[in-house]
Design a protein around this motif. Structure first.
Motif, mmCIF file in Angstrom:
data_model
loop_
_atom_site.group_PDB
_atom_site.id
_atom_site.type_symbol
_atom_site.label_atom_id
_atom_site.label_comp_id
_atom_site.label_asym_id
_atom_site.label_seq_id
_atom_site.Cartn_x
_atom_site.Cartn_y
_atom_site.Cartn_z
ATOM 1 N N ASN A 45 -30.113 29.526 81.862
ATOM 2 C CA ASN A 45 -31.396 28.646 81.347
ATOM 3 C C ASN A 45 -31.140 28.401 79.768
ATOM 4 N N ASP A 46 -30.288 28.885 79.277
ATOM 5 C CA ASP A 46 -30.118 28.579 77.874
ATOM 6 C C ASP A 46 -29.080 27.556 77.520
ATOM 7 N N ARG A 47 -29.947 26.372 76.819
ATOM 8 C CA ARG A 47 -29.154 25.259 76.659
ATOM 9 C C ARG A 47 -27.950 25.251 75.850
ATOM 10 N N SER A 48 -27.992 26.339 74.816
ATOM 11 C CA SER A 48 -26.904 26.305 74.162
ATOM 12 C C SER A 48 -25.687 27.220 74.375
ATOM 13 N N ALA A 49 -25.998 27.839 75.629
ATOM 14 C CA ALA A 49 -24.509 28.595 76.168
ATOM 15 C C ALA A 49 -23.689 27.877 76.585
ATOM 16 N N VAL A 50 -22.394 28.205 76.312
ATOM 17 C CA VAL A 50 -21.239 27.364 76.669
ATOM 18 C C VAL A 50 -20.565 28.283 77.903
ATOM 19 N N PRO A 51 -20.564 27.381 78.941
ATOM 20 C CA PRO A 51 -19.982 27.807 80.306
ATOM 21 C C PRO A 51 -18.451 28.462 80.102
ATOM 22 N N LEU A 52 -18.228 29.445 80.862
ATOM 23 C CA LEU A 52 -16.578 29.703 80.614
ATOM 24 C C LEU A 52 -15.788 28.744 81.798
ATOM 25 N N ILE A 53 -16.453 28.573 82.970
ATOM 26 C CA ILE A 53 -15.839 27.849 83.901
ATOM 27 C C ILE A 53 -16.604 26.607 84.052
ATOM 28 N N ARG A 54 -16.107 25.330 84.098
ATOM 29 C CA ARG A 54 -16.849 24.182 84.020
ATOM 30 C C ARG A 54 -16.181 23.181 85.235
ATOM 31 N N ILE A 55 -17.050 23.120 86.272
ATOM 32 C CA ILE A 55 -16.575 22.239 87.326
ATOM 33 C C ILE A 55 -17.073 20.925 87.276
ATOM 34 N N GLN A 56 -16.668 19.873 87.178
ATOM 35 C CA GLN A 56 -17.381 18.585 86.988
ATOM 36 C C GLN A 56 -16.913 17.568 88.127
ATOM 37 N N ASN A 57 -17.868 17.287 88.841
ATOM 38 C CA ASN A 57 -17.387 16.295 89.924
ATOM 39 C C ASN A 57 -16.412 16.471 90.615
ATOM 40 N N VAL A 58 -16.149 17.719 91.216
ATOM 41 C CA VAL A 58 -15.011 17.896 91.902
ATOM 42 C C VAL A 58 -14.911 17.558 93.457
ATOM 43 N N SER A 59 -13.947 16.837 93.854
ATOM 44 C CA SER A 59 -13.790 16.559 95.388
ATOM 45 C C SER A 59 -12.536 16.816 95.593
ATOM 46 N N LYS A 60 -12.423 17.420 97.103
ATOM 47 C CA LYS A 60 -11.108 17.474 97.563
ATOM 48 C C LYS A 60 -11.070 17.099 99.020
ATOM 49 N N VAL A 61 -10.087 15.849 99.174
ATOM 50 C CA VAL A 61 -10.263 15.258 100.458
ATOM 51 C C VAL A 61 -8.767 15.508 101.168
ATOM 52 N N PHE A 62 -8.769 16.123 102.367
ATOM 53 C CA PHE A 62 -7.778 16.123 103.038
ATOM 54 C C PHE A 62 -7.556 15.277 103.877
ATOM 55 N N GLY A 63 -6.676 14.196 103.951
ATOM 56 C CA GLY A 63 -6.524 13.319 104.896
ATOM 57 C C GLY A 63 -7.882 12.286 104.667
ATOM 58 N N SER A 64 -8.617 12.478 106.006
ATOM 59 C CA SER A 64 -9.888 11.535 105.866
ATOM 60 C C SER A 64 -10.860 12.816 105.950
ATOM 61 N N PHE A 65 -10.720 14.015 105.670
ATOM 62 C CA PHE A 65 -11.732 14.892 105.735
ATOM 63 C C PHE A 65 -11.984 15.249 104.191
ATOM 64 N N THR A 66 -13.179 15.096 104.116
ATOM 65 C CA THR A 66 -13.722 15.807 102.609
ATOM 66 C C THR A 66 -13.990 17.282 102.629
ATOM 67 N N ALA A 67 -13.627 18.166 102.228
ATOM 68 C CA ALA A 67 -13.615 19.555 102.400
ATOM 69 C C ALA A 67 -14.446 19.933 101.293
ATOM 70 N N VAL A 68 -14.457 19.349 99.977
ATOM 71 C CA VAL A 68 -15.170 19.660 98.802
ATOM 72 C C VAL A 68 -15.765 18.112 98.430
ATOM 73 N N ASP A 69 -17.098 18.146 98.237
ATOM 74 C CA ASP A 69 -17.750 16.657 97.944
ATOM 75 C C ASP A 69 -18.577 16.511 96.625
ATOM 76 N N ASP A 70 -17.826 16.411 95.611
ATOM 77 C CA ASP A 70 -18.400 15.886 94.417
ATOM 78 C C ASP A 70 -19.326 17.185 93.946
ATOM 79 N N VAL A 71 -18.921 18.311 93.802
ATOM 80 C CA VAL A 71 -19.667 19.533 93.345
ATOM 81 C C VAL A 71 -19.366 19.537 91.776
ATOM 82 N N SER A 72 -20.408 19.915 91.198
ATOM 83 C CA SER A 72 -20.514 20.410 89.684
ATOM 84 C C SER A 72 -21.112 21.692 89.520
ATOM 85 N N LEU A 73 -20.601 22.316 88.609
ATOM 86 C CA LEU A 73 -20.947 24.009 88.565
ATOM 87 C C LEU A 73 -20.533 24.438 87.166
#
Ligand code: ATP
Ligand code: MG
Lengths: 383, 272
Positions: free
Chosen positions: A17-45
């Protein structure tokens, strides 16, 4: 243990909730596609230092895949992952400040339990004495002192799981990824280990990302929980908020038990929403805000423990009330769950703590009962 | 289990007789006291002691042993590496071609392998002798090692290697500390297989040999053309013994590993 209780620390901890806090792990728009199957779909965290973060979701929703991308075993199809400001894209697994406990344990079959635990420490080239001390400590933590010399194939499933846990913790990494770390343990041992993990986190200041299928585990341990489905986050919230304010029927249904009462909006004013429900045969009045328009189909979500059950009719049966017959009663330890067939054909569940004094005669099978709830006992969901 | 019918017993007996009668005869005649190969003259071990006095036979045995150990060792390294490449690097460009090329010598007639190697050595103007035999034995035994090691790797759980990497082990060290120890029994079986194949080989060795390098099978063959001496029976029996023992050790080793793993798993499941 340094602090007397975890309460004061835990209650104040809310860096998200603290806008000034710096995250330790930053996941930005990550996707993982295996062949034609999207296992992880554009997640940010964003995950913050010292956070205990839980991933919850049905089998195959992409939890392990997300973890493997953080650990470096899968390359994201798109998006980026940074830890402490460092982009991890080109960092191989053995150079990441992250340790992972594998869902399949992945113990080294040719090494004894203590050698397994010592492996990571040897890689760090710690002095012999310190390695021995650390291994001892870890064996104590997972209660496997008596099994130090055994090979993995001479252990039971739960024992192997504990070795895997000990091995991943031994290096005291900045970030620990645990993929179902306690699934094979019995209830008592699991609770003890949960407590030990929390204590470790407090004393060593580690950041945990944990996958679990046990909701209670996530609810009791995590600072925040992410509910995943089909490779996406449905909701990321602290446990209480997730329980009290689910954003959708999916989350409401996934976390704990819930009654979803369908109805149409007849009035939507700031602070009050009124629905007409065929299911309950009454009007439902709820407090709160909703984006629903007039006439929209919505759901009033109310937890079983927030519904009152009685043999006497309520004063006003036209609002926040319904009636039906007791179809089944389940005793779940300290609560009884009443399954009530509504006159409209639907069912509702009501749970009553067994410690409660029963003034009236006890409610039994086939009794005609009246259910009531208050306007602030549930929330209106639009999806 | 079903009981053996008379038909089965008979066909089994015929099969085994067909396979082993010549070998048994050879071993028995190696203990023949008489000079003639065909006439039994009582028991004796004198041909064995005369083998150990025959310098030429001993020299050929020594060459064979050296060729076997050297070529098996190199073939094991190369075969293991190619098995790893085939099992690990998924779909790299030209994988199918590479795997076909690794396994082709498995089915290639020895005469062709030998002849093509000979042509290669001639065209490269390499002096034929001990080292050309070693080289060609490496070539033809390597694929056997690759097959044995690859079958072990196909059941290898890769997350074990990932765990090692995760704990800070470099990929290079992971191979020596994790992968190799786990597949070691298969690698050793591969070595023994390569060793016995090299020991036995006559065709390829005679194509690629040169002056001064005579292996035991070549020596035996040339001696036999001048008439069978009981000494030859003795050295052949010794060779049979060496091969049998090596093959048995290899198979017992693989077998025991399996049995041990199964037993331990049963114990673990029983919750002990
Ligand atoms: N290497 C791969 N190749 C193809 N598909 C894969 C691969 N790894 C995972 N998947 C698929 O991606 C999806 C997500 O898998 P993942 O292992 O992340 O699920 P999970 O959420 O961890 O499930 P569980 O709770 O059962 O462990 C699954 O449908 C799986 O079949
Ligand atoms: Mg998983």
């Amino acid at each position: 243990m340094s602090a007397k209780t975890l309460g004061p620390v835990r209650r104040k901890f809310a860096p998200w909730n603290d806008r000034s806090a710096v995250p330790l792990i930053r996941i930005q728009n990550v996707s993982k596609v295996f062949g034609s199957f999207t296992a992880v779909d554009d997640v940010s965290l964003d995950i913050y230092e010292r956070e205990f973060f839980a991933l919850l979701g049905p089998s195959g929703c992409g939890k392990t895949t997300l973890m493997r991308m953080i650990a470096g075993f899968e390359v994201p199809t798109s998006g980026s992952i940074t830890i402490a400001g460092q982009d991890l894209t080109d960092v191989p697994p053995h150079r990441r400040p992250v340790n992972m406990m594998f869902q399949s344990y992945a113990l080294f079959p040719h090494m004894s339990v203590e050698k397994n635990i010592a492996f990571g420490l040897e890689m760090d080239k710690l002095p012999r004495g310190e390695i021995a001390a650390r291994v001892e400590e870890m064996l104590h933590l997972v209660k496997l002192e008596a099994f130090a010399k055994r090979k993995p194939h001479q252990l039971s499933g739960g024992q192997r799981q504990r070795v895997a846990l000990a091995r991943s913790i031994a290096k005291r990494p900045k970030v620990l990824l645990l993929d179902e770390p306690l699934g094979a343990l019995d209830k008592k041992l699991r609770e003890e280990t949960q407590f030990e993990l929390l204590e470790l986190q407090m004393t060593l200041g580690m950041t945990f990302v944990i996958v679990t299928h046990d909701q209670d585990e996530a609810m009791t341990m995590a600072d925040r929980i992410a509910v995943m489905n089909h490779g996406q986050f449905v909701q990321i919230s602290p446990p209480a908020e997730l329980y009290e304010q689910p954003v959708s029927k999916y989350v409401a249904d996934f976390i704990g038990d819930i009654n979803l009462l369908e109805g149409r909006v007849t009035k939507n004013e700031p602070g009050t929403i009124i629905l007409d429900s065929e299911m309950t045969g009454s009007r439902i009045e709820a407090v709160g805000e909703s984006s629903a328009g007039m006439g929209d189909k919505v759901w009033f979500a109310v937890r079983p423990e927030k519904v009152a059950i009685s043999l006497e009719p309520p004063r006003d049966p036209t609002i926040n009330a319904t009636e039906g017959t007791v179809w089944d009663i389940g005793y779940v330890g300290d609560v009884s769950v009443y399954h009530v067939r509504l006159n409209s054909g639907g069912t509702m569940r009501v749970s009553i703590a067994n410690t409660q004094r029963v003034v009236e005669r006890p409610i039994s099978w086939e009794d005609k009962v009246f259910l009531t709830w208050t306007p602030d006992s549930g929330i209106v969901l639009t999806r | 289990m079903r009981r053996l019918s008379i038909f089965n017993v008979v066909s089994l007996t015929i099969g085994f007789v067909f396979l082993y009668l010549p070998i048994i005869l050879l071993v028995i005649y190696s203990f023949n006291a008489g000079r003639s190969v065909a006439v039994w003259g009582g028991w004796s071990t004198k041909w064995y002691s005369s083998v150990f006095e025959n310098q030429q036979l001993l020299a050929a045995s020594w060459v064979t042993l050296k060729v076997g150990v050297l070529s098996a060792s190199v073939a094991t390294v190369l075969g293991t590496l190619s098995a790893l490449a085939l099992a690990r690097f998924g779909r790299f460009k030209g994988r199918t071609l590479f795997s076909a090329m690794v396994y082709a010598p498995l089915v290639m007639p020895e005469v062709i392998t030998g002849l093509s190697l000979l042509l290669l050595f001639v065209s490269l103007n390499i002096d034929r002798g001990f080292w050309t035999i070693v080289l060609s034995h490496i070539t033809f035994t390597m694929c056997f090692v690759a097959v044995v090691v690859q079958s072990r790797l196909s059941s290898f759980d890769r997350s074990i290697e990932e765990a090692a990497l995760d704990l800070g082990c470099t990929p290079f060290m992971t191979f020596f500390r994790i992968t190799l120890p786990i597949i070691l029994p298969a690698v050793i079986s591969g070595w023994m297989l390569a060793f016995t194949l090299s020991l036995d080989d006559f065709v390829i060795a005679s194509f690629t040999t040169g002056p001064g390098a005579t292996t035991l099978p070549m020596k035996i063959y040339s001696d036999v053309r001048l008439g069978i001496k009981p000494e030859i029976n003795a050295i052949c029996s010794l060779m049979i013994a060496v091969v049998t023992v090596t093959v048995m050790i290899a198979s017992v080793m693989t077998k025991r590993q399996e049995v041990e793993r199964e037993r331990a798993e049963r114990l673990a499941v029983a919750g002990r």
